[in-house]
Design a protein around this motif. Structure first.
Motif, PDB file in Angstrom:
ATOM      1  N   ALA A  70       0.919  -1.166   0.019  1.00 31.63           N
ATOM      2  CA  ALA A  70       0.029   0.136   0.115  1.00 31.63           C
ATOM      3  C   ALA A  70       0.798   1.228  -0.079  1.00 31.63           C
ATOM      4  O   ALA A  70       0.733   2.096  -0.635  1.00 31.63           O
ATOM      5  CB  ALA A  70      -0.913  -0.067   1.246  1.00 31.63           C
ATOM      6  N   GLU A  71       2.010   1.152   0.693  1.00 32.66           N
ATOM      7  CA  GLU A  71       2.763   2.530   0.703  1.00 32.66           C
ATOM      8  C   GLU A  71       3.593   2.695  -0.476  1.00 32.66           C
ATOM      9  O   GLU A  71       3.638   4.011  -0.556  1.00 32.66           O
ATOM     10  CB  GLU A  71       3.747   2.290   2.105  1.00 32.66           C
ATOM     11  N   LEU A  96      -3.896   5.678  -5.494  1.00 30.73           N
ATOM     12  CA  LEU A  96      -4.552   5.937  -3.991  1.00 30.73           C
ATOM     13  C   LEU A  96      -5.661   4.983  -3.774  1.00 30.73           C
ATOM     14  O   LEU A  96      -5.812   4.501  -2.664  1.00 30.73           O
ATOM     15  CB  LEU A  96      -5.207   7.431  -3.863  1.00 30.73           C
ATOM     16  N   ARG A  97      -6.474   4.665  -4.702  1.00 28.59           N
ATOM     17  CA  ARG A  97      -7.484   3.508  -4.683  1.00 28.59           C
ATOM     18  C   ARG A  97      -6.558   2.136  -4.337  1.00 28.59           C
ATOM     19  O   ARG A  97      -7.204   1.468  -3.336  1.00 28.59           O
ATOM     20  CB  ARG A  97      -8.229   3.231  -5.816  1.00 28.59           C
ATOM     21  N   ARG A  98      -5.667   1.896  -4.734  1.00 29.59           N
ATOM     22  CA  ARG A  98      -4.984   0.811  -4.601  1.00 29.59           C
ATOM     23  C   ARG A  98      -4.293   0.719  -3.220  1.00 29.59           C
ATOM     24  O   ARG A  98      -4.452  -0.393  -2.559  1.00 29.59           O
ATOM     25  CB  ARG A  98      -3.801   0.319  -5.640  1.00 29.59           C
ATOM     26  N   ALA A  99      -3.753   1.780  -3.033  1.00 37.77           N
ATOM     27  CA  ALA A  99      -3.473   1.940  -1.526  1.00 37.77           C
ATOM     28  C   ALA A  99      -4.036   1.936  -0.421  1.00 37.77           C
ATOM     29  O   ALA A  99      -4.160   1.088   0.337  1.00 37.77           O
ATOM     30  CB  ALA A  99      -2.564   3.425  -1.629  1.00 37.77           C
ATOM     31  N   TYR A 100      -5.521   2.384  -0.723  1.00 41.13           N
ATOM     32  CA  TYR A 100      -6.446   2.469   0.407  1.00 41.13           C
ATOM     33  C   TYR A 100      -6.913   1.124   0.705  1.00 41.13           C
ATOM     34  O   TYR A 100      -7.363   0.781   1.476  1.00 41.13           O
ATOM     35  CB  TYR A 100      -7.573   3.490   0.044  1.00 41.13           C
ATOM     36  N   SER A 101      -7.163   0.125  -0.453  1.00 42.84           N
ATOM     37  CA  SER A 101      -7.667  -1.088  -0.506  1.00 42.84           C
ATOM     38  C   SER A 101      -6.733  -1.873   0.479  1.00 42.84           C
ATOM     39  O   SER A 101      -7.408  -2.499   1.233  1.00 42.84           O
ATOM     40  CB  SER A 101      -7.857  -1.581  -1.919  1.00 42.84           C
ATOM     41  N   SER A 102      -5.551  -1.635   0.172  1.00 43.94           N
ATOM     42  CA  SER A 102      -4.746  -2.694   1.010  1.00 43.94           C
ATOM     43  C   SER A 102      -4.528  -2.222   2.394  1.00 43.94           C
ATOM     44  O   SER A 102      -4.629  -3.019   3.208  1.00 43.94           O
ATOM     45  CB  SER A 102      -3.293  -2.532   0.261  1.00 43.94           C
ATOM     46  N   TYR A 103      -4.716  -0.825   2.616  1.00 39.19           N
ATOM     47  CA  TYR A 103      -4.446  -0.495   4.122  1.00 39.19           C
ATOM     48  C   TYR A 103      -5.681  -0.762   4.760  1.00 39.19           C
ATOM     49  O   TYR A 103      -5.880  -1.084   5.849  1.00 39.19           O
ATOM     50  CB  TYR A 103      -4.214   1.087   4.064  1.00 39.19           C
ATOM     51  N   THR A 104      -6.890  -0.844   4.000  1.00 33.74           N
ATOM     52  CA  THR A 104      -8.186  -1.066   4.707  1.00 33.74           C
ATOM     53  C   THR A 104      -8.233  -2.460   5.102  1.00 33.74           C
ATOM     54  O   THR A 104      -8.814  -2.668   6.271  1.00 33.74           O
ATOM     55  CB  THR A 104      -9.193  -0.974   3.557  1.00 33.74           C
ATOM     56  N   GLN A 108      -9.021  -3.190   9.061  1.00 27.64           N
ATOM     57  CA  GLN A 108     -10.269  -3.920   9.462  1.00 27.64           C
ATOM     58  C   GLN A 108      -9.559  -4.962  10.683  1.00 27.64           C
ATOM     59  O   GLN A 108     -10.419  -4.932  11.506  1.00 27.64           O
ATOM     60  CB  GLN A 108     -11.015  -4.403   8.395  1.00 27.64           C
ATOM     61  N   GLU A 109      -8.595  -5.532  10.242  1.00 29.65           N
ATOM     62  CA  GLU A 109      -8.018  -6.364  11.191  1.00 29.65           C
ATOM     63  C   GLU A 109      -7.707  -6.012  12.475  1.00 29.65           C
ATOM     64  O   GLU A 109      -7.917  -6.465  13.595  1.00 29.65           O
ATOM     65  CB  GLU A 109      -6.940  -7.438  10.630  1.00 29.65           C
ATOM     66  N   PHE A 110      -6.992  -4.638  12.504  1.00 30.33           N
ATOM     67  CA  PHE A 110      -6.567  -4.038  13.554  1.00 30.33           C
ATOM     68  C   PHE A 110      -7.718  -3.580  14.468  1.00 30.33           C
ATOM     69  O   PHE A 110      -7.686  -3.865  15.671  1.00 30.33           O
ATOM     70  CB  PHE A 110      -5.910  -2.864  13.092  1.00 30.33           C
ATOM     71  N   LYS A 111      -8.729  -3.188  13.796  1.00 31.91           N
ATOM     72  CA  LYS A 111     -10.039  -2.851  14.544  1.00 31.91           C
ATOM     73  C   LYS A 111     -10.651  -4.168  15.396  1.00 31.91           C
ATOM     74  O   LYS A 111     -11.130  -4.095  16.491  1.00 31.91           O
ATOM     75  CB  LYS A 111     -11.003  -2.062  13.635  1.00 31.91           C
ATOM     76  N   ILE A 133      -2.898   5.254   6.057  1.00 31.55           N
ATOM     77  CA  ILE A 133      -4.430   5.836   6.014  1.00 31.55           C
ATOM     78  C   ILE A 133      -4.559   7.418   6.098  1.00 31.55           C
ATOM     79  O   ILE A 133      -5.132   8.299   5.528  1.00 31.55           O
ATOM     80  CB  ILE A 133      -5.389   5.264   7.008  1.00 31.55           C
ATOM     81  N   GLY A 134      -3.643   7.908   7.099  1.00 33.19           N
ATOM     82  CA  GLY A 134      -3.704   9.384   7.475  1.00 33.19           C
ATOM     83  C   GLY A 134      -3.338  10.129   6.151  1.00 33.19           C
ATOM     84  O   GLY A 134      -3.893  11.228   5.902  1.00 33.19           O
ATOM     85  N   ALA A 135      -2.357   9.684   5.666  1.00 35.70           N
ATOM     86  CA  ALA A 135      -1.723  10.192   4.421  1.00 35.70           C
ATOM     87  C   ALA A 135      -2.509  10.289   3.248  1.00 35.70           C
ATOM     88  O   ALA A 135      -2.913  11.266   2.398  1.00 35.70           O
ATOM     89  CB  ALA A 135      -0.272   9.712   4.020  1.00 35.70           C
ATOM     90  N   VAL A 136      -3.308   9.015   2.975  1.00 34.82           N
ATOM     91  CA  VAL A 136      -4.210   8.989   1.899  1.00 34.82           C
ATOM     92  C   VAL A 136      -5.364   9.942   2.058  1.00 34.82           C
ATOM     93  O   VAL A 136      -5.745  10.703   1.033  1.00 34.82           O
ATOM     94  CB  VAL A 136      -4.855   7.568   1.979  1.00 34.82           C
ATOM     95  N   HIS A 137      -5.815  10.132   3.401  1.00 31.47           N
ATOM     96  CA  HIS A 137      -7.028  11.137   3.618  1.00 31.47           C
ATOM     97  C   HIS A 137      -6.599  12.593   3.472  1.00 31.47           C
ATOM     98  O   HIS A 137      -7.163  13.199   2.699  1.00 31.47           O
ATOM     99  CB  HIS A 137      -7.741  10.716   5.188  1.00 31.47           C
ATOM    100  N   LEU A 138      -5.345  12.908   3.600  1.00 35.45           N
ATOM    101  CA  LEU A 138      -4.908  14.242   3.594  1.00 35.45           C
ATOM    102  C   LEU A 138      -4.578  14.552   1.865  1.00 35.45           C
ATOM    103  O   LEU A 138      -4.764  15.681   1.489  1.00 35.45           O
ATOM    104  CB  LEU A 138      -3.414  14.675   4.316  1.00 35.45           C
TER     105      LEU A 138
END
Length: 543
Positions: A70-71, A96-104, A108-111, A133-138
């Protein structure tokens, strides 16, 4: 080189994930061989199945591979964002879509793990997810509105508040991505504020300083943080400290792997500081050196050198510099020129079309500073000097126009064409209006900006002046407490396309509209058709 390295890392991380999903080929061969001779042999268990037998969560190595993958996509997206072209923005959105998909997947597992996440996920992997995730949103929140709209169709909504929270949490954890989180925050604060200093200085400058001071407690001699210290000092209008920070950053970077990159970046920023403070000679020398180093855009650096020489009154030397620009333009981005190269090439061709006789009607240095929104950092005394120069240039333009009309009064069917100085006047009036806005004289911008808007059909080469005029009109209304009108004008500016620095202005407009959203400023109600009035006043030609 950066893209090659990131793509190679992406392939490695993807290979790790594929290996976790598929059984080993060797294990498969052995299983098949043993299966022919022993019907009691157990089926080969995949690595992912083996891990799930002991845990309800994926192995930490799998989650980290997702984060690395993702990074890579995130960093590639940031590089594409900086290229400022339509195709690059589209590619940025896709990455960004590919990054966010992997981060998600990891998020989800973390939560799900809740307070037990330390048993299944190491702190550095958590740090990577928070940063990502923070960087993607910014980054999403900084995308131009047109691209953001296309991305939103996919169900995305940038959450700037969440982005800040995750990056701050990552920075405080002091784990593997803490420094990256800090630099992402500093990059966002400094970039957003430099794009829209009129609206965001009060909001972000203090936060940027606090973030920087906290970072320098742990890394007092970091060239990267010193570089950001230079950017933030400029935003705080402390130009001497800004230049000193850049000089120290360049000194610190000597004999390091990034020495050339850091020293050239610092030299460029110092040259900008010299332009802001009116020190044209050292600025010209710095741009000349950067051109030789082929830094960023060699064509722009040579053009900027010529612009500084022109401000010094060295017309011959300026012309010689301008004459070299066309040979330095390089086609990148799939055979297309970057925005900055296309701009300087077109300007130089306009100079050459008149044999450099019309240079009296241009102020290239102030034009560039107006486009880059740098006039806000100039002290009032120097601003008044620039205003005088603009007024003198307008007077020279008026004199030329009067002379051309006088020829038509004396001669029948003269060879001299009708005066056509709409582009010259539009740019000069835009600079003048921008100077008035910086000086706080917002009422004085109306005449100049309305002239540009009224004559937009006649403005061809410098068509960028029209949407930039709408931007300045919005700034005037903002400080005259007509903020709904500001929003309307900025949204109107977004309707223009195919002009120089369209993407730079789009980012600026997006940040300004985001500020309107934060303050709850909505669009004004439409005026009924029977009483609808034009925005621009009926003002005759200034000639």
């Amino acid at each position: 080189m950066a893209l090659d390295a990131l793509n190679a890392t992406y392939d490695i991380a993807k290979a790790q994930l594929d290996a976790a999903k598929k059984p080993s080929l060797i294990a498969g061969y052995i299983s098949n061989y043993m299966g022919k001779n022993n019907t009691d042999t157990k089926t080969v268990v995949r690595p992912s199945e083996m891990s799930s037998a002991h845990s309800q969560y994926p192995p930490n190595g799998v989650m980290r591979a997702h984060v690395l993958k993702a990074e890579c996509c995130l960093q590639i997206a940031i590089i594409q964002l900086l290229q400022e072209s339509v195709m690059s923005y589209v590619k940025c959105g896709l990455n960004l879509r590919r990054a966010y998909s992997s981060y998600t997947i990891v998020w989800q597992e973390f939560k799900k793990m809740g307070s037990d996440h330390t048993k299944y996920m190491d702190s550095d992997t958590v740090s990577g997810v928070q940063f990502g995730i923070g960087a993607v949103h910014l980054v999403l929140s900084a995308l131009p509105a047109k691209i953001l709209k296309a991305v939103s169709v996919l169900g995305w909504r940038p959450d700037k508040k969440l982005g800040f929270e995750l990056l701050n949490e990552c920075a405080k954890s002091k784990r593997v991505r803490s420094s990256m989180a800090t630099m992402m925050l500093l990059a966002y604060y400094s970039a957003a504020t430099s794009f829209v200093p009129q609206l965001l200085s009060d909001q972000y400058t203090k936060a940027a300083m606090e973030t920087l001071l906290e970072a320098q407690r742990y890394y007092p001699n970091s060239a990267f943080y010193l570089f950001f210290a230079g950017r933030i000092s400029r935003l705080a209008s402390d130009l001497p400290l800004s230049t000193q920070s850049y000089l120290y950053a360049a000194e610190i970077s000597k004999n390091e792997w990034a020495e050339v990159a850091v020293s050239n970046s610092c030299r460029f920023e110092i040259a900008i500081n010299h332009m802001i403070t009116g020190n044209w000679e050292p600025a010209a020398e710095a741009f000349g050196f950067l051109c030789e180093q082929n830094y960023w855009s060699a064509a722009f650096c040579k053009y900027a050198q010529g612009a500084c020489l022109e401000m010094m009154g060295l017309r011959t030397e300026a012309i010689l510099a301008f004459a070299e620009v066309s040979n330095l333009v390089v086609k990148k981005l799939g055979g297309r020129m970057t925005d900055i190269d296309a701009y300087v090439l077109r300007k130089v061709m306009a100079f050459q079309a008149s044999g450099y006789q019309d240079l009296d009607f241009y102020i290239p240095a102030l034009e560039f500073m107006c486009i880059w929104n740098q006039l806000s950092f100039i002290n009032p005394i120097l601003l008044q000097q620039h205003m005088t120069k603009v007024e003198n240039t307008l007077a020279a333009l008026q004199a030329r126009e009067d002379e051309e009309y006088s020829i038509r009064m004396r001669e029948v069917a003269p060879d001299t064409p009708l005066p056509d100085h709409f582009d010259h006047r539009a740019v000069l009036l835009l600079i003048r209006a921008s100077l008035h806005n910086v000086l706080g004289d917002h009422n004085s911008t109306t005449l100049h900006l309305n002239w540009i808007i009224d004559h937009q059909q006649n403005i061809s080469q410098d068509s960028w002046a029209v949407p930039f005029a709408l931007w300045e009109a919005g700034i005037s209304c903002w400080f005259l407490e007509r903020r709904e009108r500001s929003r309307h004008l900025w949204e109107k500016a977004l309707g223009h396309s195919k002009f120089d620095f369209e993407h730079r202005l789009a980012v600026r407009l997006n940040l300004a509209l985001g500020r309107c959203d934060d303050l709850g400023i909505l669009k004004p109600e439409p005026i009924p058709s029977q009483s609808k009035k034009r925005f621009s006043l009926s003002i005759p030609s200034l000639s």
